[in-house]
Design a protein around this motif. Structure first.
Motif, PDB file in Angstrom:
ATOM      1  N   GLY A 221      -1.204   0.489   6.034  1.00  0.00           N
ATOM      2  CA  GLY A 221      -1.735   0.704   7.373  1.00  0.00           C
ATOM      3  C   GLY A 221      -2.885   1.678   7.450  1.00  0.00           C
ATOM      4  O   GLY A 221      -3.375   1.949   8.559  1.00  0.00           O
ATOM      5  N   ASP A 222      -3.361   2.196   6.326  1.00  0.00           N
ATOM      6  CA  ASP A 222      -4.490   3.127   6.350  1.00  0.00           C
ATOM      7  C   ASP A 222      -5.765   2.382   6.712  1.00  0.00           C
ATOM      8  O   ASP A 222      -6.131   1.406   6.046  1.00  0.00           O
TER       9      ASP A 222
ATOM     10  N   ALA B 169      -7.779  -0.246   4.138  1.00  0.00           N
ATOM     11  CA  ALA B 169      -7.639  -1.666   4.427  1.00  0.00           C
ATOM     12  C   ALA B 169      -8.986  -2.314   4.735  1.00  0.00           C
ATOM     13  O   ALA B 169      -9.293  -3.411   4.248  1.00  0.00           O
ATOM     14  N   VAL B 170      -9.801  -1.634   5.546  1.00  0.00           N
ATOM     15  CA  VAL B 170     -11.102  -2.200   5.922  1.00  0.00           C
ATOM     16  C   VAL B 170     -12.028  -2.288   4.715  1.00  0.00           C
ATOM     17  O   VAL B 170     -12.669  -3.320   4.474  1.00  0.00           O
ATOM     18  N   LEU B 171     -12.113  -1.228   3.928  1.00  0.00           N
ATOM     19  CA  LEU B 171     -12.987  -1.270   2.763  1.00  0.00           C
ATOM     20  C   LEU B 171     -12.471  -2.257   1.715  1.00  0.00           C
ATOM     21  O   LEU B 171     -13.261  -2.883   0.994  1.00  0.00           O
ATOM     22  N   GLY B 172     -11.155  -2.419   1.630  1.00  0.00           N
ATOM     23  CA  GLY B 172     -10.614  -3.447   0.754  1.00  0.00           C
ATOM     24  C   GLY B 172     -11.106  -4.822   1.162  1.00  0.00           C
ATOM     25  O   GLY B 172     -11.509  -5.635   0.313  1.00  0.00           O
TER      26      GLY B 172
ATOM     27  N   CYS C 248      -4.860  -1.997  11.948  1.00  0.00           N
ATOM     28  CA  CYS C 248      -4.718  -0.585  11.552  1.00  0.00           C
ATOM     29  C   CYS C 248      -5.090   0.350  12.689  1.00  0.00           C
ATOM     30  O   CYS C 248      -4.459   1.398  12.874  1.00  0.00           O
ATOM     31  N   ALA C 249      -6.111   0.000  13.459  1.00  0.00           N
ATOM     32  CA  ALA C 249      -6.481   0.828  14.609  1.00  0.00           C
ATOM     33  C   ALA C 249      -5.415   0.763  15.693  1.00  0.00           C
ATOM     34  O   ALA C 249      -5.146   1.759  16.373  1.00  0.00           O
ATOM     35  N   GLY C 250      -4.796  -0.408  15.853  1.00  0.00           N
ATOM     36  CA  GLY C 250      -3.699  -0.507  16.812  1.00  0.00           C
ATOM     37  C   GLY C 250      -2.540   0.389  16.426  1.00  0.00           C
ATOM     38  O   GLY C 250      -1.914   1.028  17.278  1.00  0.00           O
ATOM     39  N   LEU C 251      -2.262   0.468  15.142  1.00  0.00           N
ATOM     40  CA  LEU C 251      -1.178   1.321  14.662  1.00  0.00           C
ATOM     41  C   LEU C 251      -1.517   2.806  14.748  1.00  0.00           C
ATOM     42  O   LEU C 251      -0.683   3.627  15.129  1.00  0.00           O
ATOM     43  N   GLY C 252      -2.741   3.158  14.410  1.00  0.00           N
ATOM     44  CA  GLY C 252      -3.110   4.569  14.287  1.00  0.00           C
ATOM     45  C   GLY C 252      -3.838   5.169  15.457  1.00  0.00           C
ATOM     46  O   GLY C 252      -3.936   6.396  15.568  1.00  0.00           O
ATOM     47  N   GLY C 253      -4.400   4.338  16.340  1.00  0.00           N
ATOM     48  CA  GLY C 253      -5.144   4.862  17.474  1.00  0.00           C
ATOM     49  C   GLY C 253      -6.605   5.119  17.150  1.00  0.00           C
ATOM     50  O   GLY C 253      -7.057   4.977  16.010  1.00  0.00           O
TER      51      GLY C 253
ATOM     52  N   GLY D 119      -2.685  -8.673   3.634  1.00  0.00           N
ATOM     53  CA  GLY D 119      -2.511  -8.111   2.300  1.00  0.00           C
ATOM     54  C   GLY D 119      -3.115  -6.731   2.167  1.00  0.00           C
ATOM     55  O   GLY D 119      -2.502  -5.822   1.580  1.00  0.00           O
ATOM     56  N   PHE D 120      -4.304  -6.530   2.733  1.00  0.00           N
ATOM     57  CA  PHE D 120      -4.939  -5.209   2.637  1.00  0.00           C
ATOM     58  C   PHE D 120      -4.254  -4.193   3.553  1.00  0.00           C
ATOM     59  O   PHE D 120      -4.153  -3.013   3.210  1.00  0.00           O
ATOM     60  N   VAL D 121      -3.768  -4.634   4.707  1.00  0.00           N
ATOM     61  CA  VAL D 121      -3.021  -3.724   5.584  1.00  0.00           C
ATOM     62  C   VAL D 121      -1.745  -3.267   4.893  1.00  0.00           C
ATOM     63  O   VAL D 121      -1.414  -2.071   4.870  1.00  0.00           O
TER      64      VAL D 121
END
Length: 381
Positions: A290-291, A295-298, A317-322, A283-285
């Protein structure tokens, strides 16, 4: 490296808020948490005798400790893992090699830090000599197996189906029912996220394609609920997103509304329930498109099992963004405070995954060649 560091940062930030409500978190910290914060209790050693852990202050928790142990098994074997690998290599790491435990501020065995559902692995496999494929049956059904499976997704990059199957096999040594299912689905999400050019929608599609029973229903419910929610731009919108996520997850969550006062049927096997952590993380992702930070702070401010929710959101999210999306100011402080080179663990997993993928490629080529030969033979007949 990104998935490992992204998950660890979420773990460390979320550890400080684990077990509390959003309202309690804001009261304790004077507003929403926006980074690394101190422990909930100053007297952390005695405040909760059942869990005398120094959470907060940049300390990673058992989620990351278990992940690091799984990476070590992959690095040793350089191949895909199964439940027998847990018995033969993972358990010995839990009971035989002291390591620095940030939350205890001392060296100890991993066994001495993990909670009861994770101690089960040692009791069943080392002392009970149970068939590893069935050892998870009877355990408390929780997110314990899911929280450390990101390496499984990395061992199967771009192949969510294979990641799901490997995680389901491996975590049979630890979990059953929807706890095991969540591990398989989360591994599939990581595998989808690290595929070149992957998007949030690709991760969602992978999760929905492999999920079953209550886990599938919970993921669908969350995805539908947040689909039309605008990306939060202020604190009120963040709070609203968290309420939407919780309302969507609640019918499938066996723990109940009071995280520290669980319902009578909490964490029992079920075809209709799901662990809360995975759909909440999704849900947060989705809500933050994907930010990573959002997402993490949520997840951190959501409370309840915040560290594991933030692990899952952070890994995807890290997998998506690197690696560049994982804030270095957080990671640097977490490595210092935890006295741990998390980046090195990420590099170790990347190296092991490269060998695994290389062997997979050769097996695939051999299999294709065999199929071609079979096709030609059938044509002759």
């Amino acid at each position: 490296m990104a998935v490992i560091t992204g998950a660890a940062v979420g773990d460390a930030l979320g550890g400080a808020t684990e077990g509390w409500t959003p309202e309690q978190i804001e009261e304790r910290h004077g507003g929403r948490v926006r980074g690394i914060v101190g422990p909930w209790y100053e007297d952390w050693r005695t405040a909760r005798p059942i869990a005398p852990y120094h959470k907060g202050d940049g300390h990673i928790t058992d989620d990351t400790l278990m992940t690091r142990a799984l990476v070590e098994v992959y690095a040793k074997r350089r191949t895909h893992l199964d439940a027998y690998a847990v018995a033969e290599d993972f358990v010995p790491l839990m009971i035989g090699e002291p390591t620095w435990i940030p939350e205890l501020e001392s060296e100890a065995l991993l066994l001495q830090r993990v909670f009861l559902a994770e101690k089960w692995i040692v009791a069943r496999l080392h002392y009970g000599h149970v068939d590893p494929r069935e050892a998870g049956v009877g355990n408390v059904v929780n997110c314990g197996a899911a929280m450390y499976v990101p390496p499984v997704g990395l061992a199967n990059p771009g192949d969510p189906d294979a990641a799901y199957a490997e995680a389901i096999d491996l975590t049979g040594a630890h979990q059953s029912s929807y706890g095991r299912e969540a591990a398989g689905v989360f591994a599939a999400m990581v595998a989808a996220a690290v595929a070149p050019g992957a998007s949030v929608e690709d991760v969602l599609a992978a999760a929905l394609a492999v999920a079953h029973d209550g886990t599938a229903a919970a993921l669908h419910a969350v995805a539908d609920a947040v689909r039309d929610v605008p990306v939060p731009t202020d604190d009120d919108a963040e709070r609203a997103l968290a309420r939407v996520v919780r309302d969507a997850v609640a019918p499938f969550d066996s723990v109940g509304p009071e995280y520290r006062q669980m319902s009578m049927d909490a964490r029992r096997p079920s075809r209709t329930k799901a662990i809360e952590e995975l759909p909440a993380a999704l849900g947060f992702v989705l809500g933050h498109r994907g930010d990573y930070r959002g997402a993490v702070l949520g997840a951190v401010n959501y409370g309840r099992d915040a560290d594991s929710i933030a692990v899952m959101a952070g890994a995807v999210c890290a997998g998506l963004g690197g690696s560049e999306v994982v804030p270095s100011e957080w990671l640097d402080e977490i490595e210092r405070a935890s006295r741990m080179d998390i980046r090195a663990t990420g590099r170790l997993m990347a190296d092991a995954a490269a060998d695994i993928v290389r062997a997979d490629r050769e097996r695939t080529r051999a299999r294709l060649a065999a199929l071609e030969s079979l096709s030609e033979a059938e044509g002759v007949r």
